[in-house]
Design a protein around this motif. Structure first.
Motif, short mmCIF file in Angstrom:
data_model
loop_
_atom_site.label_atom_id
_atom_site.label_comp_id
_atom_site.label_asym_id
_atom_site.label_seq_id
_atom_site.Cartn_x
_atom_site.Cartn_y
_atom_site.Cartn_z
N LEU B 46 0.73 -1.32 -0.14
CA LEU B 46 0.22 0.14 -0.13
C LEU B 46 0.89 1.24 -0.06
O LEU B 46 0.62 2.23 -0.90
CB LEU B 46 -1.06 -0.09 1.11
CG LEU B 46 -2.06 -0.93 1.07
CD1 LEU B 46 -2.89 -1.02 2.43
CD2 LEU B 46 -3.05 -0.55 0.04
N SER B 47 1.84 1.23 0.79
CA SER B 47 2.90 2.37 0.93
C SER B 47 3.37 2.77 -0.70
O SER B 47 3.56 3.78 -0.86
CB SER B 47 3.84 2.15 1.93
OG SER B 47 3.48 1.58 3.00
N TRP B 48 3.90 1.74 -1.15
CA TRP B 48 4.44 1.60 -2.33
C TRP B 48 3.52 2.39 -3.30
O TRP B 48 3.83 3.40 -4.09
CB TRP B 48 4.82 0.11 -3.03
CG TRP B 48 5.47 0.44 -4.05
CD1 TRP B 48 5.00 0.55 -5.63
CD2 TRP B 48 6.90 -0.09 -4.52
NE1 TRP B 48 5.88 0.42 -6.39
CE2 TRP B 48 7.20 0.02 -5.76
CE3 TRP B 48 7.99 -0.53 -3.54
CZ2 TRP B 48 8.21 -0.18 -6.41
CZ3 TRP B 48 9.01 -0.72 -4.40
CH2 TRP B 48 9.43 -0.64 -5.59
N GLN B 49 2.20 1.95 -3.18
CA GLN B 49 1.41 2.41 -4.10
C GLN B 49 0.87 4.08 -3.89
O GLN B 49 1.07 4.70 -4.82
CB GLN B 49 0.03 1.56 -3.99
CG GLN B 49 -1.08 1.82 -4.82
CD GLN B 49 -2.42 2.53 -4.32
OE1 GLN B 49 -2.57 2.61 -3.18
NE2 GLN B 49 -3.14 3.38 -5.16
N LEU B 50 0.81 4.21 -2.29
CA LEU B 50 0.73 5.61 -2.06
C LEU B 50 1.65 6.51 -2.54
O LEU B 50 1.63 7.61 -3.02
CB LEU B 50 0.43 5.82 -0.67
CG LEU B 50 0.02 7.03 -0.13
CD1 LEU B 50 -1.35 7.31 -0.56
CD2 LEU B 50 0.21 6.79 1.55
N LEU B 86 7.97 6.75 5.32
CA LEU B 86 7.14 5.71 4.99
C LEU B 86 7.88 4.59 4.30
O LEU B 86 7.64 3.44 4.87
CB LEU B 86 5.60 6.14 4.31
CG LEU B 86 4.70 5.22 4.09
CD1 LEU B 86 4.39 4.54 5.32
CD2 LEU B 86 3.55 5.91 3.18
N PHE B 87 8.58 4.86 3.31
CA PHE B 87 9.08 3.98 2.73
C PHE B 87 10.11 3.00 3.35
O PHE B 87 10.16 1.68 3.52
CB PHE B 87 10.02 4.64 1.45
CG PHE B 87 10.89 3.48 0.84
CD1 PHE B 87 10.39 2.33 0.14
CD2 PHE B 87 12.26 3.73 0.98
CE1 PHE B 87 11.47 1.58 -0.61
CE2 PHE B 87 13.06 2.97 0.49
CZ PHE B 87 12.78 1.79 -0.40
N LEU B 125 4.01 4.11 12.17
CA LEU B 125 3.37 4.74 11.18
C LEU B 125 2.70 6.08 11.37
O LEU B 125 2.62 7.02 10.60
CB LEU B 125 2.45 3.76 10.43
CG LEU B 125 3.15 2.63 9.30
CD1 LEU B 125 2.35 1.58 9.41
CD2 LEU B 125 3.93 3.13 8.36
N GLY B 126 2.12 6.17 12.66
CA GLY B 126 1.49 7.35 13.18
C GLY B 126 2.72 8.50 13.21
O GLY B 126 2.02 9.48 12.79
N ILE B 127 3.62 8.23 13.75
CA ILE B 127 4.55 9.29 13.72
C ILE B 127 4.92 9.84 12.47
O ILE B 127 4.84 10.89 12.00
CB ILE B 127 5.95 8.80 14.38
CG1 ILE B 127 5.59 8.44 15.96
CG2 ILE B 127 6.80 10.14 14.27
CD1 ILE B 127 7.07 8.10 16.47
N VAL B 128 4.86 8.93 11.31
CA VAL B 128 5.33 9.34 10.13
C VAL B 128 4.32 10.32 9.45
O VAL B 128 4.55 11.22 8.84
CB VAL B 128 5.75 7.90 9.24
CG1 VAL B 128 5.97 8.39 7.77
CG2 VAL B 128 6.82 7.37 9.85
N LEU B 129 2.85 9.73 9.68
CA LEU B 129 1.92 10.36 8.92
C LEU B 129 1.25 11.73 9.63
O LEU B 129 0.58 12.31 9.04
CB LEU B 129 0.89 9.23 8.62
CG LEU B 129 1.18 8.11 7.84
CD1 LEU B 129 0.24 7.05 7.87
CD2 LEU B 129 1.30 8.71 6.65
N ALA B 130 1.83 11.84 11.17
CA ALA B 130 1.07 12.80 11.67
C ALA B 130 1.24 14.02 11.11
O ALA B 130 2.24 14.50 10.52
CB ALA B 130 1.64 12.70 13.06
N ASP B 131 0.18 14.83 11.52
CA ASP B 131 0.05 16.11 10.93
C ASP B 131 -0.04 17.30 11.95
O ASP B 131 0.28 18.73 11.46
CB ASP B 131 -0.95 16.60 10.03
CG ASP B 131 -2.17 16.71 10.79
OD1 ASP B 131 -2.46 16.24 12.00
OD2 ASP B 131 -3.06 17.54 10.25
#
Lengths: 505, 623, 512, 168, 101
Positions: B46-50, B86-87, B125-131
């Protein structure tokens, strides 16, 4: 002094107005008659007859609560019936009924005459009712002395017990002393007022209205103030207020348990009824003197009672000492009644809850009494909850109510008193009362602990071996009465409506 | 598929996996492992795709808590930086899941392990994506928690339990500053949303440094570095995943995230801390006997590099336009740090997994002086490990070379002292890595375990191979910029003379360290350094232990004694002297009051006298 | 429709009390246990239903109102029940913890189980009543109703030092309760509302607020009265002792729910009615709580060797955060306090319960004699770790949100105290994790080996697991999505707090 | 003459009262009481209350003091032990006494007496009778009961135990 | 000098005090009891004096009641003392301290 006047006075002798007292006195006489005419084996019914008579009088009072003579001067001004008097009648009758009941438990253990006990209890109760109705110091003093002398006898009733007699003698000497002091106070009041003629009719300081009238015009009269204070001193002896509280533990301990209950409940309530009447109807102009005096008395009473009770292990003394502190709380209500009219109701409500709780506790104590009535310590309670869960439960409810723990009635009583005190802005007294209640938790809780937590044994008295307890198992009627008391305590705590509605606020 | 949904799926899948394992698969280790790995794989895909869908900065935020004006929201900020991270996380994470399938096959508590891995993936992943910073903080703590779980996986070993506890607490110390920083940032800027902060914020050294505390804790910078070496008590895949590739790098990621908030003063502090950490850790690594500890200190050292790079790289350019002075901060450090982070993730994961393979092969022997000669018995591991070693010491052509070059160049440009220290550190790096490599794989087997070592199974070697490939190609611009997007533009590139200088310096440094180690260490059961330079060895060991000693001293002698003292005061003074004393006093007064009731009639009459006298006095008006 | 809900609310309170009465009437033990089970479940179900039905935007006002005359109408005392946005979360808390404690008690095998359950049911009824009372007299009344069984339970089923503990607890708590009662009476008398009805009081005082001096004194009374009940430093020494001695279910209900009475009173009654008084006392309160409860007690907790004592002290420490939140006098702070109250209630109950479970397996509360229990009882260990993590404020557990909000609010009040408070979080992590490590990790201790040789420890049975799961689920649910409760809290608070913050500096951050 | 009589009777009352207080022998004390009562009775006569004087002598001197004496003889109590009272008691008693005297003096000084002036003739027996049987009829009745219970009390307290009813 | 109300009042007060003093000092309960009677009598003097000088009869009537009551009190009191003597064999106050604390 014309004959016409005397006739009119004689006409104001409305004997029907004193129906309950007269019925009670006649019933008391009837008991003596019964003792003479009944065969020996039937005499055991006499106590029950006494109780039935009292119950009937009680019903009479309740059904005639709004009696026609309320507020009228009767017997030429000797007697004045008031709503509070009616409440007091009910109170004293309930109390005497319960004392008689306790007597039926206690007396058969002894080889003493029995009928006289009920007789005197009834006469004393009637006298207390008259005392509360008094509107005149002669009536007041006579009724008071009847009560007092009755109590001399009752306190020393177990005359085969030296301690009881010692208590009787102490009560006698100190009671007589306080009577003398009080009498001197009355005399001073009488002298201060002198002679007042209204419409050709002579009035004296013995009459409450006249006295009140006089004080209103002469609030600084030294004789009157001194007399009033000496009078208060005499009443303070009755209610057990500092420094006239000193007799209480000894006498409570020595007296037969039912009489201890009688002293603790009726005698104290009579004292408060009298004090309230005096304060609210007679000495109102003396508020400047009486408020500080009574406040100091209240504070000292609360402190002394609670402190001394803290380490007490004899339960009768404990009841006495804690009773002193209750008198202190009630005195706060009396002080408040100078400014807050409904304080009187609060005091009576408190007395009512105190009656229920104390009687429950004394009931349990009566059942627990061993061969020696004067020696009842907390050690006797060690296995109570386990062996007699019913008595344990009643004790817990009673003691809890005395401690003022919700949802028991005692809490409501304290609450109302506190509200009253707040409205009267008696903040220092409130603080002391709170401190006192906290202290009282210690010993009341200790009592419950000794009944429920077997292992509990303070180091101080660990050396004395636990006395043999001789618990009488309550009969069905006994259970019923004690259960009712506990239930009423509980219900009034949760739903105080009936009592508070009934009290004339 | 809507990118928000994809992102949500990426974030929530591991949580789902963890929940299922915790609730239903506690006793089904195989199922749990399978589920967790499958989820990791799904995330990778999914990450790859994203990442390659090109979707960036799509709005996604949900209000999570509102009290008055205070709002905490959770949302995604998916820019190039996040994509790169993320990668790294998803891909390395997946590989390590696969490796764990083999490595943890015999473990009784396999389900718990994989559950922990899933929680970790979720938090990371939460840290990575957090805004926003609050959200980062939430997952930050969760990462710490999963680290605690995984380090303490073998909790029956006292050392593991102790290490887990230590890791968590030291991280909390860092988070102390982090949280304060966030709150301060919230009140001074009115928001903690990263995008909003980027648009407008009040510069403040204090905020920057407080936030850096969090990064220092997680990335184990001085003086909070003590937990990382101990964390090696956890299973090796954990060390690879959490304590090399991802979690410890989160600190760097955080710094890059909040780059906009940085001010020069704060950056100087950060730079020096990073530099000192790099040096300190490299020195410590030289004297380690435990294969994982060497790698741990090496990780520390490399993290120091990254932090130093971040601290270095912000040039402040002033230029006047129309009389107004503009200050601009160029985030070259972000580029260098992230670049090194990425390559480091590859080769350090490779090294850890390799060491895991070695440990697995040697029946859980971890002392390098008891190994030796594994070259022949574990050929695949040997080859991949060698690639990893070369990458870390900066062999030209491998990933590490490029990223390290970038940092050294930056240092050369910015601060010569730092450059010198970093170069020296590089020598040391090369020295201890070759030492490790030689002692492990060359010479003869020095213990039974090493003698009977065997190559690991496919699930373990396959990730090694993949990572080895990544360690080779990861540094090339074509590869990195594909993933990193804009971040790649920030990487400083040396040109001209500087390029040559850096090139020569790194090569020389590498050779110096490597040859020194190769020649110095003999294949023996004792450390040659200890034999020949006793003083130096002792100094280094002492240096390594100094912090632990200091902290132990603090905890045992200062903190615990203070606690005992306060407790003593509380029990003796407050509860004892004051309360019991008051109680006793009241009781005493009570006895006193009781003793007033003497029983003597005369005394009682005196009371009455007193009462009458008092009342009379009242009447007379004495009171 | 609404009256049905009002009746349900009454039913929830009445069920446990009536059940206790029926049991007192001499129900056979087997039936009594079943009845008790039902009586614990019913309020929980009702609470959940009422929560679900609670209007989304109606937190500011009371719902499910009902009014009963108790004969004290002339004093303005009526049994008025209802829930607003602040009361609802705590009512839920009481129902949940009550359910857990009840279920635990059912299977606890306590001696004289029937009496135990009776007392517990009384406590539960009282607790539900406390938070559902709109009338502040009954608010107090129900508190006492719940408090009395606690004393008895400590005295009868308590552990070490139970006599001294029960006595000390009784005296402290009675004193505190009486002080607060005085404060409540003072409000009643001074407001001139002639009513204990909170709604009416608010209306009257909003129209004509009390004089500042009066407010100051009354707030002081309430603060120290409630403070004693909530274990404000240095009035806290009853708490560790009492909880150390209390039987598990009593400790769960008391530490978890009943203790929140004081905080609830401060937020629901004192802050809205006495805003000026609150401002006067904010700094002393914050200092006492911040330095005393958080820092000093935090350090003292570090020195504890007894597990239950440690939990007791930790509970005292966390109350410090609540006080700090109240001292902020802001919606954020107070909201955080309500959240933390709920969360701490759940986590404290969980930990006290599990501590007893640990004791069953190790026969000791002494941390130094434990170790390695996790190998034999992984589920117990997992639950305990989860409980500890919740209590030290790990995100994903409810406590985090409360603490976060409090810290945020506190910064505005005093950054220095915020630093102290956040340092407290580190301290709590130290003692929490140390305890976990000592109980569960490492090799089994000698003592444990001896115990295990005689009674091999079993993992959590369903009797213990179910309550633990209920509490954990609640903690996690609220932790993962705090809006479940925070919305209604947020709506309810500004009504009261608005006046406070109007006087002090504005608390809203500068919007970019 | 009236003055002299007043002082005579007052002195008699006071001195014999002092005798009651200090005499070691109870019998002497009882006799002192008797004398004191005679003095008071004289004062009553001076106050135009001859009837009261009569009653006082009849009831008190005739009955009460006789009763006292009778009991003293019956109990055959020895003299009080000659050991002096503890000093503290003496001091306290002195202080207390002093206090009371101060009180009495203050009474004397500050009393505002509203004496209306004595009428020449005292009340007659008829007056008493009218009062007692009209206005004060109720207290009289009550006193009757008081005497009854006092009698019962004396019986209860003195009746021999073996004459009591056996347990029912 | 005319003998007036204050003289009687003073006499009454002194007699009262003397009685009180006796109660304080004497150890024989019988004598104590006599002193108590003395106090009552003292009050009656004041009463009679007030009655006389104010020309109101009520005071004198009250004296009647007081005397009656005092007699009854004496009877009961002596009965108690006798009963106590039977039990303890003494009427000294020092023996009356078994009930205490």
């Amino acid at each position: 002094m014309t004959t016409d006047y005397l006739k009119s006075v004689a006409e104001s002798n409305q004997w029907w107005a004193l129906g309950p007292e007269i019925m009670l006195a006649c019933a008391a006489l009837g008991l003596l008659v019964m003792e003479i005419i009944l065969p020996k084996k039937d005499r055991r019914f006499i106590p029950y007859a006494a109780m039935v008579a009292q119950a009937m009088v009680l019903l009479t009072v309740i059904f005639n609560f709004q009696t026609t003579w309320l507020g009228e001067n009767l017997f030429g001004g000797l007697i004045k019936l008031s709503p509070w008097g009616q409440v007091a009648r009910v109170f004293f009758l309930v109390s005497s009924l319960l004392v008689s009941f306790l007597g039926t438990i206690c007396l058969p253990r002894t080889k003493l005459p029995r009928v006289e006990f009920y007789h005197i209890v009834m006469v004393v109760t009637a006298a207390m009712m008259l005392l509360v109705h008094s509107n005149h110091f002669v009536m007041f003093f006579v009724a008071l002395e009847t009560v007092t002398i009755g109590f001399y006898i009752l306190v020393s009733y177990f005359r085969d017990n030296a301690l009881t007699l010692e208590a009787g003698l102490k009560y006698l000497v100190l009671g007589a002393l306080s009577s003398a002091i009080m009498l001197f106070g009355i005399v001073l009041l009488y002298g201060a007022v002198g002679k007042v003629s209204v419409n050709g009719i002579t009035h004296t300081g013995f009459e409450f209205e006249t006295l009140n009238n006089f004080l209103r015009h002469h609030p600084d009269n030294f004789l009157a103030i001194a007399g009033a204070l000496l009078l208060v001193g005499g009443v303070a002896f009755k209610i057990g207020a500092f420094p006239f509280q000193i007799w209480i533990p000894d006498v409570y301990q020595g007296a037969p348990t039912p009489i201890t209950a009688f002293l603790a409940v009726s005698s104290k309530a009579a004292g408060f009824a009298v004090l309230l009447t005096l304060v609210n109807q007679v000495f109102t102009p003396l508020a400047g003197v009486l408020v500080p005096v009574l406040s100091v008395l209240a504070a000292a009473t609360i402190i002394m009672g609670n402190l001394a009770a803290l380490t007490q292990r004899n339960t009768k003394r404990l009841m006495g000492l804690s009773g002193i502190s209750h008198a202190g709380y009630l005195l706060i209500g009396v002080v408040a009644s100078f400014t807050v009219p409904w304080a009187t109701s609060a005091v009576w409500f408190y007395l009512g809850t105190y009656l229920l709780a104390s009687m429950a506790v004394f009931g349990v104590m009566t059942y627990l009494t061993g061969p020696d009535d004067t020696n009842q310590t907390l050690d006797h309670y060690e296995h109570l909850a386990k062996q007699h869960p019913f008595l344990g439960g009643v004790l817990a409810v009673g003691v809890g109510s005395l401690a003022g723990i919700p949802p028991l009635a005692g809490f409501m009583g304290k609450l109302l008193l506190f509200i009253v005190a707040f409205q009267a802005e008696l903040y220092p007294l409130l603080a002391i009362a709170i401190g006192g209640v906290v202290l009282s938790i210690y010993y009341y809780f200790g009592w419950i602990k000794s009944a429920y937590f077997e292992a509990w044994r303070p180091a101080a008295t660990a050396t004395t071996a636990a006395p043999q307890s001789a618990i009488t198992t309550p009969s069905l009627s006994g259970k019923l009465i004690l259960g009712l008391l506990a239930l009423a305590t509980l219900l009034l705590g949760c739903y105080p409506g009936p009592l508070s509605d009934w009290l004339p606020f | 598929m809507n990118p928000v949904h994809t992102t949500l799926l990426i974030l929530l899948l591991p949580l789902f996996s963890a929940a299922v394992i915790a609730l239903g698969l506690r006793r089904q280790g195989a199922w749990a492992a399978g589920l967790s790995t499958a989820v990791a794989g799904a995330i990778a895909i999914l990450s790859w795709q994203l990442i390659f869908s090109g979707q960036r900065n799509f709005p996604a935020a949900w209000e999570w808590l509102r009290l008055g004006d205070f709002v905490v929201s959770l949302g995604f900020k998916f820019d190039d930086l996040a994509a790169l991270m993320l990668f790294v996380v998803s891909f390395v994470g997946f590989l390590i899941h696969v490796f764990s399938l083999g490595y943890m096959r015999a473990d009784a508590a396999r389900a718990r392990f994989f559950g922990g891995l899933s929680i970790f993936m979720f938090s990371m992943l939460g840290i990575v994506l957090a805004d926003n910073l609050f959200m980062i903080f939430i997952f930050w703590e969760l990462v710490g928690f999963s680290s605690y779980l995984l380090i303490g996986h073998w909790h029956e070993r006292a050392a593991a339990a102790e290490a887990a506890k230590k890791a968590f607490i030291v991280n909390r110390v860092g988070d102390f500053g982090f949280l304060l920083g966030i709150i301060m940032c919230y009140w001074s800027n009115g928001t903690v949303n990263l995008t909003a902060l980027g648009a407008q914020h009040v510069p403040s050294t204090l905020i920057a440094l407080l936030l850096f505390c969090g990064a220092a804790g997680k990335s184990a910078q001085l003086p909070l570095q003590v937990w990382l070496p101990d964390a090696m008590e956890g299973p090796t895949p954990v060390s690879a995943l959490i304590h090399a590739a991802t979690m410890v790098a989160a600190g760097i990621y955080l710094l890059c995230r909040i780059n906009v908030l940085m001010v020069p003063d704060a950056l100087t502090v950060i730079m020096w801390i990073g530099t000192l950490t790099a040096l300190y850790a490299a020195l410590c690594a030289v004297v380690q006997r435990d294969i994982k500890k060497v790698l741990a200190y090496s990780t520390l050292s490399q993290l120091g590099y990254m932090v130093a790079a971040f601290g270095l790289g912000s040039f402040t350019l002033r230029h006047e336009m129309g009389g107004v002075v503009h200050e601009m901060v160029i985030a070259t450090g972000v580029g260098a740090a992230m670049f090194h982070l990425t390559t480091h993730a590859f080769f350090k994961a490779l090294l850890f997994l390799g060491s895991g393979s070695v440990i697995h092969g040697c029946h859980h022997e971890q002392d390098i002086f008891k190994m030796g000669g594994l070259r022949a018995r574990m050929p695949l591991t040997f080859i991949t490990f060698t690639l990893g070693v070369l990458a870390i010491i900066g062999m030209p052509g491998l990933a590490g070379f490029f990223s390290k070059d970038a940092i050294l160049y930056l240092a050369l440009e910015k601060n010569t002292a730092v450059f010198a220290v970093l170069v020296f550190t590089a020598v040391l790096t090369s020295f201890y890595m070759i030492r490790l490599w030689k002692l492990t794989f060359w010479g003869t087997a020095r213990s039974d375990h090493a003698a009977h070592a065997h190559e690991s199974g496919l699930t373990m070697t396959l990730p090694l191979v993949v990572l080895a490939v990544l360690s080779i190609i990861g540094g090339y611009a074509g590869f990195f910029s594909r993933w990193a997007g804009e971040v790649a533009d920030l990487v400083p590139e040396a040109t001209g003379a500087a390029h040559t200088t850096i090139w020569l310096v790194s090569l020389g440094v590498m050779l110096m360290g490597a040859s020194g180690a190769w020649l110095f260490y003999a294949s023996a059961e004792t450390d040659s350094l200890e034999g020949k330079f006793r003083l130096g060895f002792r100094g280094l060991t002492g240096l390594q232990e100094s912090f632990d000693r200091l902290y132990t001293y603090y905890v045992a002698k200062v903190q615990q004694r203070l606690a005992m003292l306060l407790n003593f005061i509380e029990q003796i003074f407050l509860a004892g002297l004051l309360i019991r004393g008051l109680g006793g006093f009241v009781t005493l007064v009570g006895y006193g009051a009781r003793s007033l009731y003497t029983g003597s009639l005369h005394t009682y009459v005196y009371w009455f006298l007193l009462g009458t006298a008092l009342l009379w006095a009242f009447a007379v008006g004495i009171f | 429709m609404n009256s049905l809900h009002a009746q349900l609310l009454q039913l929830a309170i009445a069920t446990p009390l009536v059940a206790a009465l029926i049991m007192a009437g001499g129900l056979p033990k087997r039936l009594a246990v079943k009845l008790a089970g039902v009586a614990f479940v019913v309020p929980a179900l009702i609470a959940a239903w009422l929560w679900q039905q609670f209007p989304a935007e109606g937190g500011a006002t009371y719902h499910y109102l009902s009014n009963w005359d108790t004969g004290l109408g002339r004093f303005g005392i009526t049994l008025k029940l209802g829930l607003n946005g602040i009361a609802l979360p705590l009512f839920l808390l009481a129902a949940t913890v009550g359910l857990a404690a009840g279920l635990y008690a059912l299977r606890s095998g306590a001696e004289r189980l029937k009496l135990y359950l009776m007392l517990l049911l009384t406590m539960q009824g009282g607790l539900l009543g406390v938070f559902a009372s709109v009338d502040i007299f009954f608010f107090y009344f129900f508190h006492e109703l719940a408090l009395i069984p606690t004393f008895i339970m400590v005295g009868l089923w308590g552990g070490r030092d139970r006599n001294y503990a029960a006595m000390k607890m009784t005296i402290y708590l009675t004193a505190g309760a009486l002080l607060s009662l005085l404060g409540l009476i003072a409000i009643y008398v001074k407001s001139g509302a002639q009513s204990f009805d909170l709604i009416e009081l608010k209306a009257v005082l909003a129209h004509q607020s009390l004089a500042p001096t009066v407010q100051k004194y009354i707030f002081g009374l309430l603060l120290f009265g409630f403070g004693t009940l909530v274990s404000l430093w240095p009035l806290h020494t009853w708490a560790p002792l009492g909880y150390g001695a209390a039987p598990s279910s009593a400790a769960m209900l008391h530490a978890g729910v009943l203790k929140k009475f004081g905080l609830y009173g401060l937020i629901q009654i004192a802050l809205p009615l006495l805003p000026v008084g609150a401002q006067t006392w904010a700094w002393p309160l914050a200092l006492l709580a911040g330095i005393g409860n958080v820092l000093v007690i935090g350090l003292i907790t570090l020195a504890q060797r007894d597990l239950k004592q440690m939990l007791g002290y930790s509970s005292v420490m966390h109350m410090g955060y609540c006080f700090l939140g109240i001292a902020c006098l802001s919606t954020i702070g107070s909201g955080g306090v309500v959240l933390l109250m709920v969360a701490h209630g759940l986590s404290a109950a969980l930990l006290f319960m599990l501590a007893t479970s640990v004791h069953h397996r190790t026969n000791t509360f002494d941390l130094t004699e434990m170790g390695g229990l996790a190998q034999k009882t992984p589920v117990l260990a997992a639950c305990f770790v989860a409980g500890t993590m919740a209590s030290i404020g790990l995100p994903a557990f409810a406590n985090f949100w409360g603490e976060l909000a409090i810290f945020v609010a506190l910064w505005k009040f005093s950054p220095g105290l915020t630093a102290v408070a956040v340092a407290g979080v580190v301290i709590s992590a130290i003692y929490g994790l140390r305890a976990v490590a000592r109980i569960f990790f490492g090799p089994p201790s000698e003592h444990l080996q001896q115990v295990m040789a005689q009674h091999p420890p079993a993992d959590l049975g369903w009797g213990e697991r179910l309550p633990a799961l209920i509490l954990l689920a609640a903690l996690l649910g609220l932790g993962l999505y705090p809006q479940l409760l925070s919305r209604s809290i947020d709506q309810a608070l500004p009504v009261g707090i608005a006046k406070v913050s109007a006087g002090s500096a504005t608390v809203s951050p500068a919007k970019p | 003459m009236a003055n002299f009589l007043f002082y005579f009777f007052a002195l008699l009352a006071l001195v014999s009262a002092g005798l009651v207080v200090v005499s070691k022998n109870p019998v002497n004390a009882a006799l002192g009481l008797l004398l004191s009562l005679v003095g008071v009775a004289g004062l009553f006569v001076l106050l135009n209350a001859a009837l009261l004087a009569f009653v006082l002598l009849l009831v008190y001197a005739g009955a009460v003091v006789a009763l006292f004496l009778f009991i003293i003889m019956l109990l055959d109590t020895r003299l009080e032990p000659s050991k002096p009272s503890p000093r503290l008691t003496l001091i306290a008693a002195t202080l207390g006494g002093a206090l009371l005297v101060v009180g009495v003096l203050s009474l004397n000084q500050r009393a505002i007496l509203l004496a209306g002036g004595a009428s020449g003739t005292g009340p007659t027996l008829k007056h008493y009778a009218e009062q007692l049987f009209t206005t004060y009829l109720l207290p009289v009745q009550l006193v009757g009961f008081l005497l009854l219970i006092a009698m019962l009390g004396v019986i209860v307290l003195s009746k021999k135990s073996d004459q009591a009813e056996e347990t029912l | 000098m005319i003998i007036d109300l204050p003289h009687y009042l003073l006499l009454s007060a002194v007699l009262f005090v003397l009685g009180f003093f006796g109660v304080l000092l004497r150890k024989n309960t019988l004598v104590i009891y006599m002193c108590l009677e003395l106090m009552l009598i003292a009050a009656t003097i004041a009463l009679a004096a007030f009655s006389h000088f104010n020309d109101t009869l009520d005071g004198n009537v009250f004296v009647f009641f007081i005397l009656t009551i005092a007699a009854a009190e004496v009877a009961v009191g002596l009965a108690i003392i006798v009963a106590l003597f039977r039990q303890r064999g003494t009427v000294q106050v020092e023996a009356l301290n078994h009930l205490r604390h």
